[in-house]
Design a protein around this motif. Structure first.
Motif, PDB file in Angstrom:
ATOM      1  N   TRP A  41      33.508  34.844  41.906  1.00 20.03           N
ATOM      2  CA  TRP A  41      34.227  34.145  42.894  1.00 20.03           C
ATOM      3  C   TRP A  41      35.185  35.291  43.301  1.00 20.03           C
ATOM      4  O   TRP A  41      36.551  35.451  42.770  1.00 20.03           O
ATOM      5  CB  TRP A  41      34.723  32.716  42.463  1.00 20.03           C
ATOM      6  CG  TRP A  41      35.416  32.165  43.794  1.00 20.03           C
ATOM      7  CD1 TRP A  41      37.089  32.186  43.848  1.00 20.03           C
ATOM      8  CD2 TRP A  41      34.886  31.727  45.045  1.00 20.03           C
ATOM      9  NE1 TRP A  41      37.121  31.522  45.161  1.00 20.03           N
ATOM     10  CE2 TRP A  41      36.024  31.292  45.787  1.00 20.03           C
ATOM     11  CE3 TRP A  41      33.519  31.794  45.511  1.00 20.03           C
ATOM     12  CZ2 TRP A  41      35.713  30.714  47.067  1.00 20.03           C
ATOM     13  CZ3 TRP A  41      33.362  31.290  46.839  1.00 20.03           C
ATOM     14  CH2 TRP A  41      34.524  30.845  47.478  1.00 20.03           C
ATOM     15  N   LEU A  43      45.055  31.499  44.369  1.00 22.07           N
ATOM     16  CA  LEU A  43      43.983  31.372  43.105  1.00 22.07           C
ATOM     17  C   LEU A  43      42.749  31.678  43.726  1.00 22.07           C
ATOM     18  O   LEU A  43      41.793  32.299  43.205  1.00 22.07           O
ATOM     19  CB  LEU A  43      44.107  30.322  42.232  1.00 22.07           C
ATOM     20  CG  LEU A  43      43.302  29.898  41.148  1.00 22.07           C
ATOM     21  CD1 LEU A  43      43.446  31.342  39.941  1.00 22.07           C
ATOM     22  CD2 LEU A  43      43.493  28.745  40.414  1.00 22.07           C
ATOM     23  N   LEU A  44      42.301  30.949  44.788  1.00 24.31           N
ATOM     24  CA  LEU A  44      41.023  30.794  45.250  1.00 24.31           C
ATOM     25  C   LEU A  44      40.574  31.464  46.671  1.00 24.31           C
ATOM     26  O   LEU A  44      39.555  31.635  46.835  1.00 24.31           O
ATOM     27  CB  LEU A  44      40.671  29.201  45.387  1.00 24.31           C
ATOM     28  CG  LEU A  44      40.455  28.533  44.001  1.00 24.31           C
ATOM     29  CD1 LEU A  44      40.360  27.019  44.113  1.00 24.31           C
ATOM     30  CD2 LEU A  44      39.536  29.046  42.865  1.00 24.31           C
ATOM     31  N   ASN A  45      41.785  31.658  47.255  1.00 24.45           N
ATOM     32  CA  ASN A  45      41.495  32.389  48.629  1.00 24.45           C
ATOM     33  C   ASN A  45      40.325  31.631  49.584  1.00 24.45           C
ATOM     34  O   ASN A  45      39.483  32.176  50.115  1.00 24.45           O
ATOM     35  CB  ASN A  45      41.258  33.767  48.396  1.00 24.45           C
ATOM     36  CG  ASN A  45      41.100  34.837  49.686  1.00 24.45           C
ATOM     37  OD1 ASN A  45      40.492  35.895  49.649  1.00 24.45           O
ATOM     38  ND2 ASN A  45      41.676  34.122  50.810  1.00 24.45           N
ATOM     39  N   HIS A 104      50.450  34.629  40.669  1.00 27.92           N
ATOM     40  CA  HIS A 104      51.236  34.334  41.496  1.00 27.92           C
ATOM     41  C   HIS A 104      51.074  32.780  42.138  1.00 27.92           C
ATOM     42  O   HIS A 104      51.219  32.417  43.215  1.00 27.92           O
ATOM     43  CB  HIS A 104      51.237  35.144  42.802  1.00 27.92           C
ATOM     44  CG  HIS A 104      51.647  36.543  42.583  1.00 27.92           C
ATOM     45  ND1 HIS A 104      53.057  36.880  41.929  1.00 27.92           N
ATOM     46  CD2 HIS A 104      50.928  37.849  42.293  1.00 27.92           C
ATOM     47  CE1 HIS A 104      52.916  37.993  41.730  1.00 27.92           C
ATOM     48  NE2 HIS A 104      51.641  38.643  41.772  1.00 27.92           N
ATOM     49  N   MET A 163      37.522  35.920  38.487  1.00 25.98           N
ATOM     50  CA  MET A 163      36.971  34.490  38.072  1.00 25.98           C
ATOM     51  C   MET A 163      35.373  34.570  38.104  1.00 25.98           C
ATOM     52  O   MET A 163      34.846  35.199  39.046  1.00 25.98           O
ATOM     53  CB  MET A 163      37.409  33.474  38.927  1.00 25.98           C
ATOM     54  CG  MET A 163      38.588  32.774  38.510  1.00 25.98           C
ATOM     55  SD  MET A 163      39.142  31.388  39.946  1.00 25.98           S
ATOM     56  CE  MET A 163      39.644  32.167  41.251  1.00 25.98           C
ATOM     57  N   GLY A 172      36.717  34.854  46.609  1.00 29.66           N
ATOM     58  CA  GLY A 172      37.502  34.366  47.583  1.00 29.66           C
ATOM     59  C   GLY A 172      37.040  34.901  49.117  1.00 29.66           C
ATOM     60  O   GLY A 172      36.305  35.782  49.132  1.00 29.66           O
ATOM     61  N   ARG A 173      37.380  34.363  50.429  1.00 26.12           N
ATOM     62  CA  ARG A 173      37.256  34.610  51.514  1.00 26.12           C
ATOM     63  C   ARG A 173      37.350  36.244  51.894  1.00 26.12           C
ATOM     64  O   ARG A 173      36.547  36.571  52.565  1.00 26.12           O
ATOM     65  CB  ARG A 173      37.606  33.722  52.442  1.00 26.12           C
ATOM     66  CG  ARG A 173      37.462  33.919  54.097  1.00 26.12           C
ATOM     67  CD  ARG A 173      35.756  33.761  54.253  1.00 26.12           C
ATOM     68  NE  ARG A 173      35.549  33.762  55.593  1.00 26.12           N
ATOM     69  CZ  ARG A 173      35.608  35.018  56.305  1.00 26.12           C
ATOM     70  NH1 ARG A 173      35.712  36.164  55.864  1.00 26.12           N
ATOM     71  NH2 ARG A 173      35.340  35.044  57.498  1.00 26.12           N
ATOM     72  N   ASP A 174      38.491  36.489  51.453  1.00 30.14           N
ATOM     73  CA  ASP A 174      38.777  38.057  51.395  1.00 30.14           C
ATOM     74  C   ASP A 174      38.976  39.073  50.490  1.00 30.14           C
ATOM     75  O   ASP A 174      39.663  39.793  50.401  1.00 30.14           O
ATOM     76  CB  ASP A 174      40.283  38.061  52.189  1.00 30.14           C
ATOM     77  CG  ASP A 174      40.398  37.019  53.543  1.00 30.14           C
ATOM     78  OD1 ASP A 174      39.758  37.164  54.699  1.00 30.14           O
ATOM     79  OD2 ASP A 174      40.807  35.818  53.193  1.00 30.14           O
ATOM     80  N   ILE A 220      42.298  45.233  47.516  1.00 30.98           N
ATOM     81  CA  ILE A 220      41.456  44.466  48.243  1.00 30.98           C
ATOM     82  C   ILE A 220      40.256  45.124  48.801  1.00 30.98           C
ATOM     83  O   ILE A 220      40.431  46.140  49.276  1.00 30.98           O
ATOM     84  CB  ILE A 220      42.294  43.518  49.380  1.00 30.98           C
ATOM     85  CG1 ILE A 220      43.638  43.105  48.747  1.00 30.98           C
ATOM     86  CG2 ILE A 220      41.346  42.357  50.094  1.00 30.98           C
ATOM     87  CD1 ILE A 220      44.391  42.474  49.931  1.00 30.98           C
ATOM     88  N   MET A 270      40.315  38.174  47.727  1.00 30.98           N
ATOM     89  CA  MET A 270      41.996  38.107  47.166  1.00 30.98           C
ATOM     90  C   MET A 270      41.975  37.004  46.193  1.00 30.98           C
ATOM     91  O   MET A 270      43.177  36.685  45.342  1.00 30.98           O
ATOM     92  CB  MET A 270      42.747  37.546  48.422  1.00 30.98           C
ATOM     93  CG  MET A 270      43.132  38.880  49.351  1.00 30.98           C
ATOM     94  SD  MET A 270      44.282  39.751  48.315  1.00 30.98           S
ATOM     95  CE  MET A 270      45.688  38.865  48.203  1.00 30.98           C
ATOM     96  N   ALA A 271      40.864  36.342  45.736  1.00 24.92           N
ATOM     97  CA  ALA A 271      40.945  35.309  44.819  1.00 24.92           C
ATOM     98  C   ALA A 271      41.357  35.818  43.387  1.00 24.92           C
ATOM     99  O   ALA A 271      41.272  36.912  43.139  1.00 24.92           O
ATOM    100  CB  ALA A 271      39.541  34.689  44.505  1.00 24.92           C
ATOM    101  N   GLY A 272      41.959  34.908  42.480  1.00 24.29           N
ATOM    102  CA  GLY A 272      42.371  35.312  41.397  1.00 24.29           C
ATOM    103  C   GLY A 272      43.670  35.664  40.970  1.00 24.29           C
ATOM    104  O   GLY A 272      44.365  36.127  39.823  1.00 24.29           O
ATOM    105  N   GLU A 273      44.670  35.390  42.121  1.00 20.80           N
ATOM    106  CA  GLU A 273      45.894  35.638  41.540  1.00 20.80           C
ATOM    107  C   GLU A 273      46.814  34.693  41.001  1.00 20.80           C
ATOM    108  O   GLU A 273      47.675  34.160  41.617  1.00 20.80           O
ATOM    109  CB  GLU A 273      46.647  36.053  43.321  1.00 20.80           C
ATOM    110  CG  GLU A 273      46.152  37.199  43.801  1.00 20.80           C
ATOM    111  CD  GLU A 273      46.839  38.378  43.306  1.00 20.80           C
ATOM    112  OE1 GLU A 273      47.251  38.394  42.178  1.00 20.80           O
ATOM    113  OE2 GLU A 273      46.559  39.546  43.459  1.00 20.80           O
ATOM    114  N   ILE A 274      46.023  34.079  39.793  1.00 11.64           N
ATOM    115  CA  ILE A 274      46.873  33.194  38.960  1.00 11.64           C
ATOM    116  C   ILE A 274      48.292  33.558  38.627  1.00 11.64           C
ATOM    117  O   ILE A 274      49.024  32.915  38.471  1.00 11.64           O
ATOM    118  CB  ILE A 274      45.900  33.080  37.925  1.00 11.64           C
ATOM    119  CG1 ILE A 274      46.597  31.902  36.785  1.00 11.64           C
ATOM    120  CG2 ILE A 274      45.924  34.506  36.889  1.00 11.64           C
ATOM    121  CD1 ILE A 274      46.460  30.603  37.295  1.00 11.64           C
TER     122      ILE A 274
END
Lengths: 320, 320
Positions: free
Chosen positions: A152, B256-258, A164, A145, A154-156, A71, A158-162
């Motif tokens: 993109w 996915l998007l956080n 999971h 993404m 995400g806020r931290d 991260i 951490m986005a993209g964890e498709i």
């Protein structure tokens, strides 16, 4: 003199670096052990060696980009968390590396899955799209993404964890602790799990048992692909499971985000002809017609190099 | 004189309009039948009546915003598709309405779920967040998104269809043709389906059978909520199913998007105390810790007015 960037994919095992041109070509490449188990100082020493080797010979380097499995706070260049590097938490990686290099050129740090997405977007299968996801089917499943022409994170970050996201409420256990994640069905680990279950089922007559006898774990997905190409039904079923799971996840993405492209990379994509058409059929069956018609499902063009090239693209500064 | 906007939620049955202040208050409200079955000209006539009534009395109107159930090209103001309005395809709704009103003030057109998301974002439970999803649990399940301070509509204005994401590979049939959608478990239709299945199971001893005897279909969710509050186990199970399905979808969104917040609205949110804590527990169990810790799961503050207020906010022009 041609302006070049250094891109480095920071893996748990190896640092893979390249000299990247502004048009995304890799002019030189290099791999060194990362020694991530020895801690972040060892990794930084090795990063320095890779960078030194790549910049030798009087090239004009605009900067170096790193794709790191963890991260990242891209603004501050702080590595918040990195499970694969010993005892790292909130480490100012960018500042440390810039200091080590004497501030010769700027350093850019990005999550590795996002770096791979950048590579495909700028120079690979994603060129020309303004919204896409790159899904990496490797040991696990990663994702990066681009939405509306911007990364993109995400806020931290951490986005993209498709990998999971749950596609099957009562599905197989995942490494993350959840049940029925995409990763439980469409990763190298999942192929190994399914192959193991088939082999252990002694009432099942399958040539997979012979193909896999004595095979080291890391070669199993490749052997299961060969067995499928030779017509083994159990092996074909495994790739169908991969395709079904991927198809459900892609239909979910199409319906939720209405993006233009999904690009499939990672080690399993070497067997994409065994599951990608099946995944496309599942997307069509499960998704809404307009977003599904929009979504191009493509194989990665840059393969294992996507992360290196994307990290290099960061250094050209076109990306926010 | 105070500047005001007109916001209208264009439903298949009613047009619900309001006079909206710049701080999101609704100063006047009005509802008229939409007559959507009679075609788009009838709807336009009724929209004109609503607008005339709301602007009467010498108010200073900056513009009117419409939330329409369909696919909208917000740039051109064209209604691409609207299943609830008779024979509409690629209809230039904004131009037609501006012509009807003699160009007195500008018209803004938005998808209704996105308008509701805008309302909650600007003036409701989403205020202060820069990335969120508003999920409307009504007859079906709708969704609207804000990512990085901008509305995310997707490539064709189709984004936000969280109701049609698969959470259970082998799950119940959905109206969209797919199996195991969120909407198959967490909508008024789903509550009716589950209640019906329980009642028809004659080996099951449940007071739900008496509660629901002779009840009209539209009152079933409300009665199932009352039965749950009185401790009926079958009714409690139904709301647990709603919470589990919602929780899986929310964990998927977090991973996915956080994003920062998910706001739950729609008719079923009147019973949110029966399922929202259960959904939160499922999110925690299924999602990754960092994105889950980030995601606030909140009940809608504007309720049924979110779409009207959000449509009004559009006319203030702060939103892109």
């Amino acid at each position: 003199m041609q302006k070049l960037a250094i891109g480095i994919d920071v893996g748990g095992t190896n640092l893979r670096g390249g000299l990247i041109s502004q048009s995304g070509e890799m002019l030189k490449r290099l791999s060194l052990p990362s020694e991530a188990g020895a801690g972040i100082e060892a990794v930084i020493g090795n990063l320095k060696s890779v960078i030194s080797a790549l910049k030798s010979g009087g090239v004009d380097i605009v900067g170096a980009g790193l794709g790191v499995p963890g991260i990242i706070d891209t603004q501050s260049g702080i590595l918040t968390q990195a499970p694969n590097i010993s005892s790292v938490k909130n480490y100012p990686l960018r500042a440390a590396l810039e200091r080590e290099l004497g501030g010769e050129f700027p350093i850019f740090i990005e999550n590795d899955a996002t770096a791979a997405a950048l590579g495909e977007w700028k120079f690979g299968a994603g060129a020309g799209f303004s919204s896409l996801i790159v899904i990496t089917l490797g040991t696990g499943v990663g994702g990066g993404m681009v939405l509306g022409g911007r990364v993109w994170r995400g806020r931290d970050g951490m986005a993209g964890e498709i990998g999971h996201t749950t596609i099957h409420r009562y599905g197989a256990r995942c490494n993350c602790g959840n049940f029925g994640c995409l990763e439980s069905y469409a990763s190298a680990n999942a192929v190994r799990r399914m192959a193991g279950e088939i082999i252990e089922n002694h009432s099942l007559n399958t040539s997979l048992r012979e193909y896999l006898a004595g095979a080291p774990a890391e070669r199993i997905p490749e052997i299961v692909a060969q067995a499928a190409r030779l017509g083994d039904n159990s092996a074909l079923w495994i790739w169908q499971e991969v395709g079904e799971a991927l198809g459900i996840a892609l239909a979910n993405i199409a319906n939720l985000l209405n993006i233009e492209a999904a690009i499939i990379g990672g080690g399993l994509s070497n067997a994409s002809e065994l599951f990608i058409d099946y995944a496309r059929a599942v997307v069509k069956r499960r998704g809404l017609s307009a977003p599904v018609a929009r979504l191009a499902i493509l194989k990665s063009e840059l393969g294992d190099d996507a992360g290196i090239i994307g990290a290099g693209a960061l250094a050209f500064g076109e990306i926010r």
